[in-house]
Design an enzyme around this catalytic site. Structure first.
Site, PDB file in Angstrom:
ATOM      1  N   SER A 155       7.411 -24.806  -6.949  1.00 32.85           N
ATOM      2  CA  SER A 155       8.595 -25.262  -7.694  1.00 32.85           C
ATOM      3  C   SER A 155       9.825 -25.124  -6.811  1.00 32.85           C
ATOM      4  O   SER A 155       9.859 -24.272  -5.896  1.00 32.85           O
ATOM      5  CB  SER A 155       8.753 -24.394  -8.949  1.00 32.85           C
ATOM      6  OG  SER A 155      10.048 -24.542  -9.474  1.00 32.85           O
ATOM      7  N   TYR A 168       9.072 -16.857 -14.276  1.00 38.54           N
ATOM      8  CA  TYR A 168       8.580 -18.122 -13.699  1.00 38.54           C
ATOM      9  C   TYR A 168       8.947 -18.197 -12.217  1.00 38.54           C
ATOM     10  O   TYR A 168       8.080 -18.466 -11.373  1.00 38.54           O
ATOM     11  CB  TYR A 168       9.185 -19.301 -14.483  1.00 38.54           C
ATOM     12  CG  TYR A 168       8.759 -20.657 -13.962  1.00 38.54           C
ATOM     13  CD1 TYR A 168       7.544 -21.209 -14.335  1.00 38.54           C
ATOM     14  CD2 TYR A 168       9.571 -21.375 -13.084  1.00 38.54           C
ATOM     15  CE1 TYR A 168       7.148 -22.453 -13.853  1.00 38.54           C
ATOM     16  CE2 TYR A 168       9.183 -22.618 -12.606  1.00 38.54           C
ATOM     17  CZ  TYR A 168       7.978 -23.155 -12.992  1.00 38.54           C
ATOM     18  OH  TYR A 168       7.584 -24.387 -12.517  1.00 38.54           O
TER      19      TYR A 168
HETATM   20  N1  NAP Z   1       7.538 -30.471 -15.001  1.00 37.13           N
HETATM   21  C1  NAP Z   1       8.301 -30.172 -13.974  1.00 37.13           C
HETATM   22  O1  NAP Z   1       9.420 -30.717 -13.863  1.00 37.13           O
HETATM   23  C2  NAP Z   1       7.822 -29.224 -12.904  1.00 37.13           C
HETATM   24  C3  NAP Z   1       8.639 -28.990 -11.796  1.00 37.13           C
HETATM   25  C4  NAP Z   1       8.193 -28.133 -10.795  1.00 37.13           C
HETATM   26  C5  NAP Z   1       6.944 -27.542 -10.898  1.00 37.13           C
HETATM   27  N2  NAP Z   1       6.163 -27.784 -11.988  1.00 37.13           N
HETATM   28  C6  NAP Z   1       4.834 -27.162 -12.026  1.00 37.13           C
HETATM   29  O2  NAP Z   1       3.878 -28.170 -12.278  1.00 37.13           O
HETATM   30  C7  NAP Z   1       2.710 -27.576 -12.880  1.00 37.13           C
HETATM   31  C8  NAP Z   1       2.310 -28.365 -14.106  1.00 37.13           C
HETATM   32  O3  NAP Z   1       3.302 -28.185 -15.091  1.00 37.13           O
HETATM   33  P1  NAP Z   1       3.675 -29.337 -16.135  1.00 37.13           P
HETATM   34  O4  NAP Z   1       5.057 -29.740 -15.876  1.00 37.13           O
HETATM   35  O5  NAP Z   1       2.583 -30.344 -16.136  1.00 37.13           O
HETATM   36  O6  NAP Z   1       3.719 -28.484 -17.493  1.00 37.13           O
HETATM   37  P2  NAP Z   1       2.783 -28.527 -18.776  1.00 37.13           P
HETATM   38  O7  NAP Z   1       2.666 -29.895 -19.280  1.00 37.13           O
HETATM   39  O8  NAP Z   1       3.335 -27.467 -19.660  1.00 37.13           O
HETATM   40  O9  NAP Z   1       1.370 -28.108 -18.201  1.00 37.13           O
HETATM   41  C9  NAP Z   1       1.039 -26.773 -17.950  1.00 37.13           C
HETATM   42  C10 NAP Z   1      -0.437 -26.659 -18.100  1.00 37.13           C
HETATM   43  O10 NAP Z   1      -0.811 -25.290 -17.955  1.00 37.13           O
HETATM   44  C11 NAP Z   1      -1.728 -24.983 -18.984  1.00 37.13           C
HETATM   45  N3  NAP Z   1      -1.746 -23.571 -19.315  1.00 37.13           N
HETATM   46  C12 NAP Z   1      -0.734 -22.816 -19.791  1.00 37.13           C
HETATM   47  N4  NAP Z   1      -1.174 -21.576 -20.057  1.00 37.13           N
HETATM   48  C13 NAP Z   1      -2.490 -21.555 -19.748  1.00 37.13           C
HETATM   49  C14 NAP Z   1      -3.504 -20.575 -19.837  1.00 37.13           C
HETATM   50  N5  NAP Z   1      -3.266 -19.351 -20.321  1.00 37.13           N
HETATM   51  N6  NAP Z   1      -4.753 -20.891 -19.420  1.00 37.13           N
HETATM   52  C15 NAP Z   1      -5.022 -22.116 -18.961  1.00 37.13           C
HETATM   53  N7  NAP Z   1      -4.117 -23.109 -18.869  1.00 37.13           N
HETATM   54  C16 NAP Z   1      -2.858 -22.815 -19.277  1.00 37.13           C
HETATM   55  C17 NAP Z   1      -1.250 -25.812 -20.174  1.00 37.13           C
HETATM   56  O11 NAP Z   1      -2.256 -25.910 -21.165  1.00 37.13           O
HETATM   57  P3  NAP Z   1      -1.917 -26.416 -22.646  1.00 37.13           P
HETATM   58  O12 NAP Z   1      -1.885 -27.914 -22.556  1.00 37.13           O
HETATM   59  O13 NAP Z   1      -3.045 -25.894 -23.446  1.00 37.13           O
HETATM   60  O14 NAP Z   1      -0.582 -25.848 -23.011  1.00 37.13           O
HETATM   61  C18 NAP Z   1      -0.931 -27.117 -19.477  1.00 37.13           C
HETATM   62  O15 NAP Z   1      -2.090 -27.893 -19.314  1.00 37.13           O
HETATM   63  C19 NAP Z   1       3.089 -26.137 -13.182  1.00 37.13           C
HETATM   64  O16 NAP Z   1       2.554 -25.300 -12.181  1.00 37.13           O
HETATM   65  C20 NAP Z   1       4.608 -26.140 -13.120  1.00 37.13           C
HETATM   66  O17 NAP Z   1       5.107 -24.872 -12.778  1.00 37.13           O
HETATM   67  C21 NAP Z   1       6.568 -28.609 -12.996  1.00 37.13           C
END
Ligand code: NAP
Length: 248
Positions: A155, A168
């Protein structure tokens, strides 16, 4: 040099077995579908089997290979759960060619003074300790690949430390240490490379929770960054290791 714009060919990941955590939604889901389109057999890992089933069906419609589902709640998984996953992958697939650690929790966005301690522990566990454990337990399967790629999802908070990002930010900074250490420790094993990718802002549930006032239509869909990940998961990126890569 990792290209920011990379269009995968339909056979880019043919014959490759790739495990993706957080595959039920957001970035993980987008990557799972794109990897399958490019020929990979995708092992869909997540905590919610209903969401994983939906991704499974989506892939069954577009992918060349049938995916697999590995339900694993990273907050509660035990040593036995991790061992069983590694054993099943070994028995079913013989080798693992890639892992993307996409699963993560945002946690609270509050000052450290008020940060809820149990939430702090859970976020660090899911975002940092669990990817470490999973990588450690999967190394024997990765070693069986001629060219294995481990990708941690990073991130921008790592290089732009700001207030209120709490556990985070700490977890993502820790993940960078794991990426750096592990890639150096595996230097003598050119068939395993370890990198991290900062995907940049993406239209997902996590982004909406972090920026509730933002219009989601102004934020790119996760598929926008999938090219960078697929490149890193493919043999084309052989020789790229130990890097922190910005996808946007
Ligand atoms: N979105 C952004 O702008 C952004 C920017 C920088 C980095 N990131 C990174 O990108 C990655 C994906 O995030 P995203 O944006 O796609 O967010 P997201 O839609 O909230 O996805 C997060 C995923 O992690 C899963 N998860 C959460 N707790 C868990 C657990 N205890 N066991 C197994 N799985 C679990 C969630 O499952 P559920 O569907 O069941 O909740 C979901 O599939 C993350 O590492 C995040 O830090 C995102």
């Amino acid at each position: 040099m990792v290209p920011k714009q990379f269009t995968p060919s339909a056979d880019l990941l043919d014959g490759r077995h790739i495990l993706i955590t957080g595959a039920g939604s957001g970035l993980g889901r987008a990557l799972a579908v794109e990897c399958a389109r490019a020929g990979a057999t995708v092992i869909l890992s997540g905590r919610n089997s209903r969401k994983l089933d939906l991704v499974y069906d989506e892939i069954a419609a577009v992918g060349k290979q049938q995916p697999a589902i590995a339900v694993l709640d990273l907050a509660t998984a035990t040593a036995v759960d991790y061992d069983n996953l590694a054993k099943t992958i070994g028995e079913e697939f013989g080798k693992l060619d890639g892992v993307v650690h996409a699963a993560a929790l945002l946690g609270d966005r509050t000052p450290l003074e008020q940060y809820d301690v149990p939430t702090w522990c859970k976020v660090l566990h899911v975002n940092l300790t669990a990817p470490f454990i999973l990588t450690q337990i999967l190394l024997p399967n990765l070693r069986k690949s001629a060219d294995a790629s481990v990708v941690f999802v990073s991130s921008g908070v790592v290089h732009n430390q700001r207030p209120f990002w709490g556990a985070y930010a700490v977890s993502k900074s820790g993940l960078e240490s794991v990426r750096s250490m592990l890639s150096q420790e595996l230097e003598g094993e050119p068939n395993i490379r370890v990198n991290s990718v900062d995907p940049g802002r993406m239209r997902t549930a996590m982004r909406a929770a972090a920026y509730p006032a933002e219009d989601p239509n102004t934020v790119p869909a996760p598929a926008v960054v999938s090219g960078t990940f697929l490149y890193l998961l493919s043999v084309q990126s052989r020789g790229i290791y130990g890097q922190y890569i910005e996808a946007q």
